[in-house]
Design an enzyme around this catalytic site. Structure first.
Site, PDB file in Angstrom:
ATOM      1  N   GLY A  41       0.907  -1.308   0.130  1.00  0.00           N
ATOM      2  CA  GLY A  41      -0.101  -0.039   0.007  1.00  0.00           C
ATOM      3  C   GLY A  41       0.921   1.214  -0.026  1.00  0.00           C
ATOM      4  CG  ASN A 185       2.870 -12.099  -8.697  1.00  0.00           C
ATOM      5  OD1 ASN A 185       2.394 -13.276  -8.402  1.00  0.00           O
ATOM      6  ND2 ASN A 185       3.837 -11.568  -7.626  1.00  0.00           N
ATOM      7  N   GLY A 214     -15.654 -12.027 -12.658  1.00  0.00           N
ATOM      8  CA  GLY A 214     -16.513 -10.925 -12.598  1.00  0.00           C
ATOM      9  C   GLY A 214     -15.906  -9.623 -12.839  1.00  0.00           C
ATOM     10  N   GLY A 252       6.151  -4.624  -8.709  1.00  0.00           N
ATOM     11  CA  GLY A 252       4.814  -4.995  -9.063  1.00  0.00           C
ATOM     12  C   GLY A 252       3.965  -3.623  -8.585  1.00  0.00           C
ATOM     13  CG  ASP A 253       4.169  -2.725  -4.512  1.00  0.00           C
ATOM     14  OD1 ASP A 253       3.205  -3.442  -4.719  1.00  0.00           O
ATOM     15  OD2 ASP A 253       5.055  -2.859  -3.873  1.00  0.00           O
TER      16      ASP A 253
END
Length: 307
Positions: A41, A185, A214, A252-253
């Site tokens: 985060g 990932n 979804g 990845g962030d």
């Protein structure tokens, strides 16, 4: 200015550079130790700020030295930390990261304050922001009920939610079903679908399976194998950029943050994925998590050099 909230983990990283991961019971000499701010985060929030958008972080730290280290670093990065709770009853989350000579990482996480992030806390923090947020990024390093609350809020207020589906968790698909983008990932996707996602065929199969559950789009981050985007209308594979990788922590962030900024700016998803991939590639060329995140000018220069 675009405004994006990052909701998720805040973790102080203890990054150990080592020739290899030690064996059980082995006393092994490592290269070095680096202590710095991190957490999915917090990393995403810092990346968003460095990329030129207003960045709001929602999460929790303990009332301790590691919490103060994290908050100081976030403020210096330009992150709005007004919605970060300080909880004296828990310790700030900590990660012990072992990075070997092949730039592969192994991570141990002490959850601490991240586990104290509740659905009620999330809803209270998001409510005043409903009219100003353009997008929300949420990760799986907080309780499932909190992730579900984020996705519900986004759906109710027509705010796209990008679910960065890491680290691997056995969350119910109902938790992220209404996401605008689900982005795991390969390891995270494997945990979600129940089989290895280590080939092109398996990646496409997994992306289709997740899409059918979804979300409007699935963005599969595949490291050196590139990235795969799938929607109801298209499937697009992007090769990885060739860089001299030193540490994949936080890549990845960086990818998710840049992808989200580009998407909200109106770039087509394929192009947003390219921008995200560039940011992720740049992040691997430096050691650490938050300190390794590229800014907007660096991403633009990198892409220009690829043309």
């Amino acid at each position: 200015m675009i405004s994006i909230a990052s909701i998720g983990s805040i973790v102080v990283d203890l990054a150990v550079s080592t020739p290899r991961v030690p064996l059980t019971g082995e006393n092994f000499v490592a290269h070095s130790l680096h202590i710095g701010p991190g957490g999915k985060g917090a990393n995403a929030a810092a990346a968003i700020a460095k990329l030129g958008a207003h960045s709001l972080l929602i999460g929790k730290v303990g009332d301790d030295d590691f919490g103060r280290l994290e908050l100081d670093a976030l403020k210096r990065a330009g992150v709005d930390i007004s919605s970060v709770g300080i909880d004296a009853s828990v310790q700030t989350s900590t990660a012990i990261i072992l990075v070997n000579d092949q730039s592969e990482n192994t991570i141990l996480v002490i959850m601490g304050a991240n586990d104290a992030v509740s659905a009620a806390f999330i809803e209270s923090a998001l409510r005043p922001q409903a009219a100003t947020l353009n997008a929300i990024i949420v990760d799986f390093e907080i309780p499932e009920s909190a992730v579900a609350a984020v996705v519900r809020f986004g759906k109710a207020h027509n705010i796209p939610v990008i679910v960065d589906a890491g680290p691997p968790r056995q969350f119910d698909p109902a938790t992220w079903r209404d996401a605008a983008v689900l982005s795991p990932n390969e390891h995270e996707a494997a945990a979600m679908v129940g089989y290895p996602v280590d080939t092109d065929e398996a990646a496409r199969r997994a992306a289709r399976q997740l899409l059918d559950q979804g979300p409007k789009a699935v963005l599969l981050k595949r490291g050196a194998a590139g990235a795969l985007l799938m929607t109801a209308e298209e499937t697009f594979a992007l090769p990885a950029f060739a860089v001299d990788a030193r540490d994949t922590t936080g890549a990845g962030d960086a990818f998710t943050a840049m992808f989200t900024v580009a998407m909200i700016e109106g770039k087509p998803l394929r192009e947003a994925m390219r921008w995200g991939s560039a940011a992720g590639a740049l992040a691997t060329t430096r050691v650490g998590a938050m300190p390794a995140l590229p800014d907007r000018a660096e991403v633009e220069a990198f892409l220009a050099a690829q043309a």
